[in-house]
Motif scaffolding. Structure first.
Motif, short mmCIF file in Angstrom:
data_model
loop_
_atom_site.label_atom_id
_atom_site.label_comp_id
_atom_site.label_asym_id
_atom_site.label_seq_id
_atom_site.Cartn_x
_atom_site.Cartn_y
_atom_site.Cartn_z
N ILE A 118 0.82 -1.21 0.00
CA ILE A 118 0.00 0.00 0.00
C ILE A 118 0.86 1.27 0.00
O ILE A 118 0.57 2.22 -0.74
N ALA A 119 1.91 1.28 0.82
CA ALA A 119 2.74 2.49 0.90
C ALA A 119 3.34 2.88 -0.45
O ALA A 119 3.27 4.05 -0.86
N PRO A 120 3.94 1.94 -1.21
CA PRO A 120 4.46 2.34 -2.53
C PRO A 120 3.36 2.84 -3.46
O PRO A 120 3.58 3.80 -4.21
N LEU A 121 2.19 2.20 -3.40
CA LEU A 121 1.10 2.64 -4.28
C LEU A 121 0.67 4.07 -3.96
O LEU A 121 0.27 4.82 -4.86
N ILE A 122 0.76 4.43 -2.71
CA ILE A 122 0.43 5.82 -2.33
C ILE A 122 1.55 6.76 -2.77
O ILE A 122 1.30 7.84 -3.31
N ILE A 123 2.79 6.34 -2.55
CA ILE A 123 3.94 7.18 -2.91
C ILE A 123 3.99 7.42 -4.42
O ILE A 123 4.34 8.51 -4.88
N VAL B 238 4.55 10.96 -7.15
CA VAL B 238 5.75 10.80 -7.98
C VAL B 238 5.36 10.72 -9.46
O VAL B 238 5.95 11.39 -10.32
N SER B 239 4.37 9.89 -9.78
CA SER B 239 3.95 9.75 -11.18
C SER B 239 3.31 11.03 -11.71
O SER B 239 3.50 11.39 -12.88
N PHE B 240 2.58 11.73 -10.85
CA PHE B 240 1.95 12.98 -11.28
C PHE B 240 3.00 14.01 -11.64
O PHE B 240 2.90 14.69 -12.67
N ASN B 241 4.01 14.15 -10.81
CA ASN B 241 5.08 15.11 -11.11
C ASN B 241 5.89 14.67 -12.32
O ASN B 241 6.35 15.51 -13.10
N TYR B 242 6.08 13.38 -12.50
CA TYR B 242 6.77 12.89 -13.70
C TYR B 242 6.00 13.29 -14.95
O TYR B 242 6.58 13.74 -15.94
N ALA B 243 4.67 13.13 -14.91
CA ALA B 243 3.85 13.50 -16.06
C ALA B 243 3.85 15.02 -16.26
O ALA B 243 3.85 15.51 -17.40
N MET B 244 3.88 15.76 -15.17
CA MET B 244 3.83 17.22 -15.25
C MET B 244 5.05 17.81 -15.95
O MET B 244 4.97 18.88 -16.55
N ILE B 245 6.18 17.11 -15.87
CA ILE B 245 7.41 17.63 -16.48
C ILE B 245 7.23 17.86 -17.97
O ILE B 245 7.89 18.72 -18.57
N SER B 246 6.35 17.11 -18.62
CA SER B 246 6.15 17.25 -20.07
C SER B 246 5.41 18.55 -20.43
O SER B 246 5.55 19.02 -21.57
N CYS C 89 2.38 1.96 -14.59
CA CYS C 89 3.67 1.39 -14.94
C CYS C 89 4.64 1.45 -13.75
O CYS C 89 5.38 0.51 -13.50
N MET C 90 4.61 2.57 -13.02
CA MET C 90 5.43 2.66 -11.81
C MET C 90 5.04 1.58 -10.81
O MET C 90 5.90 0.95 -10.18
N ALA C 91 3.73 1.36 -10.66
CA ALA C 91 3.27 0.33 -9.74
C ALA C 91 3.72 -1.05 -10.19
O ALA C 91 4.18 -1.87 -9.39
N ALA C 92 3.61 -1.31 -11.50
CA ALA C 92 4.01 -2.62 -12.03
C ALA C 92 5.49 -2.89 -11.80
O ALA C 92 5.88 -3.97 -11.32
N LEU C 93 6.33 -1.91 -12.14
CA LEU C 93 7.78 -2.10 -12.01
C LEU C 93 8.22 -2.02 -10.54
O LEU C 93 9.03 -2.83 -10.08
N GLY C 94 7.69 -1.04 -9.83
CA GLY C 94 8.09 -0.85 -8.44
C GLY C 94 7.72 -2.03 -7.56
O GLY C 94 8.53 -2.50 -6.74
N LEU C 95 6.50 -2.53 -7.70
CA LEU C 95 6.09 -3.66 -6.89
C LEU C 95 6.83 -4.93 -7.25
O LEU C 95 7.07 -5.78 -6.39
N SER C 96 7.20 -5.08 -8.52
CA SER C 96 7.98 -6.27 -8.89
C SER C 96 9.35 -6.24 -8.21
O SER C 96 9.86 -7.28 -7.78
N ILE C 97 9.94 -5.03 -8.12
CA ILE C 97 11.22 -4.90 -7.41
C ILE C 97 11.03 -5.20 -5.94
O ILE C 97 11.84 -5.89 -5.31
N GLU C 98 9.94 -4.67 -5.36
CA GLU C 98 9.65 -4.93 -3.95
C GLU C 98 9.54 -6.43 -3.70
O GLU C 98 10.03 -6.94 -2.69
N ALA C 99 8.88 -7.13 -4.61
CA ALA C 99 8.71 -8.57 -4.44
C ALA C 99 10.04 -9.30 -4.48
O ALA C 99 10.32 -10.17 -3.66
N MET C 100 10.89 -8.94 -5.45
CA MET C 100 12.14 -9.66 -5.63
C MET C 100 13.15 -9.34 -4.53
O MET C 100 14.00 -10.18 -4.21
N ILE C 101 13.07 -8.14 -3.95
CA ILE C 101 13.96 -7.81 -2.83
C ILE C 101 13.74 -8.79 -1.69
O ILE C 101 14.67 -9.15 -0.96
#
Length: 379
Positions: free
Chosen positions: A221-226, A230-238, A263-275
């Protein structure tokens, strides 16, 4: 009888008494003298020597300079792991004398001392009284680069957990007990390689000991909230670069933001799982795999690549890239399929995180029990 035929280019004679034909061809015009000699011609031997005298020393100089200068660059990475303890973080305990707060203090202080981890594979934690800093001030300390990260134990976290257990509160959200703040923009290499994995692993060990359910909630849950800000500001840069998101979709920017978040959730959570199973020591190997295999299929169309690269159709970055082209350039839409594949990755990680946590905890408990049996047998 004989005949003679003459053209502009040749003179050909034939006759019954002749045993063979012959042809005289016109000669090609002579080239200017300076163009008549090849590279290996003896005429330009002197010039070849001059060229060699210039290039060979220069080649040697380039090689020497490479050995003198490039090690400086590689050396900047060579001993980075030796200085990981220079990364400081706050532990803000608002739980007071509560069991969770005290467990966190003990665990993080042991980690600072290097107990239970490989040499230098830990941050330096500073315990801060929860009454001295508000949440806004903690965030500001991280953003102002006073520290690299901060872990906050919520007010009354232990009592809230006890109450939930006593009354069987199914709505209890364990992820609210602890908050982890870090500034990824300060240095994403440090954040991804050290701050996030080391802190996540530390919290994993601590919270697994205290309460496995709380830990699982934090990891998911914490990464999904974070990822939301993060994703909003990443999109805003454009936006300052006048990227047009409304080619064919009203609210195209928010659709783009949604895909970035997924996409951040997909990649980030996969890293969380593998850690969880690889530990921070080997998790970067999975991160290399994840990055290389994702970006390898995101630039060229997959049909222009060998069949091996068709795996890209099922990877998040390829589907994010395809969706982005649709949103910005109004290409043929595969948005539904793109979203489905990305969400499938996130859903898989939501399953593997608790599964790997359970497996790791079971292995740790088994190892602890076997160690406890040895003194008993000796007695």
């Amino acid at each position: 009888m004989s005949s003679v035929t003459q053209t502009d280019e040749a003179l050909v004679s034939t006759g019954p008494d002749m045993q063979e034909d012959w042809t005289y061809k016109a000669e090609m015009p002579m080239l200017p003298e300076k163009y008549q000699n090849g590279f290996w011609s003896p005429v330009i031997a002197k010039h070849r020597k001059e060229y060699a005298k210039t290039m060979i020393p220069m080649l040697g100089l380039v090689i020497v300079v490479m050995w003198l200068i490039l090690p400086t660059y590689w050396g900047s990475f060579g001993e980075a792991t030796e200085y990981i303890p220079n990364l400081k973080g706050y532990l803000v305990n608002r739980d007071g004398d509560g069991a969770l707060g005290q467990t966190m203090i003990q665990s993080l202080m042991n980690n600072t001392a290097g107990l239970g981890v490989a040499p230098h594979a830990h941050l330096t934690w500073i315990v801060v009284d929860g009454s001295t800093l508000t949440d806004e001030q903690v965030i500001r300390q991280v953003l102002d680069e006073k520290v690299w990260t901060a872990v906050v134990v919520s007010t009354g976290a232990t009592q809230t957990l006890i109450n939930a257990r006593d009354i069987g509160d199914a709505t209890y959200n364990a992820s609210l007990a602890i908050t982890h703040w870090y500034n990824q923009a300060r240095n994403d290499n440090v954040a991804n390689a050290y701050i996030v994995p080391y802190t996540a692993a530390l919290l994993e060990r601590t919270l697994t000991t205290f309460n496995a359910q709380a830990y699982i909630g934090l990891r998911i849950i914490a990464p999904l909230i974070i990822y939301i800000p993060v994703s909003f500001n990443y999109a805003m840069i454009s936006l300052p670069f006048h990227v047009t998101f409304g080619a064919n979709y009203a609210g195209g920017f928010f659709i783009f933001w949604l895909f970035v978040y997924m996409c951040m959730a997909a990649l980030g959570l996969s890293i969380e799982a593998m850690i969880t199973i690889l530990t921070p020591r080997y998790a970067p190997l999975f991160l290399v795999f994840l990055i290389v295999y994702n970006v390898s299929t995101s630039t060229l169309p997959i049909i222009l690549q060998p069949r091996f690269y068709r795996f890209g159709y099922g990877f998040p970055i390829y589907n994010l890239t395809t969706a982005t082209r649709t949103i910005i350039f109004n290409t043929h839409s595969h948005l539904g399929k793109n979203a489905g594949i990305i969400l499938a990755w996130a859903a898989l990680s939501c399953i593997t995180i608790p599964l790997f946590t359970w497996w790791t905890r079971r292995a740790e408990v088994g190892a602890h029990e076997r160690q406890a049996e040895v003194p008993a047998k000796m007695a």
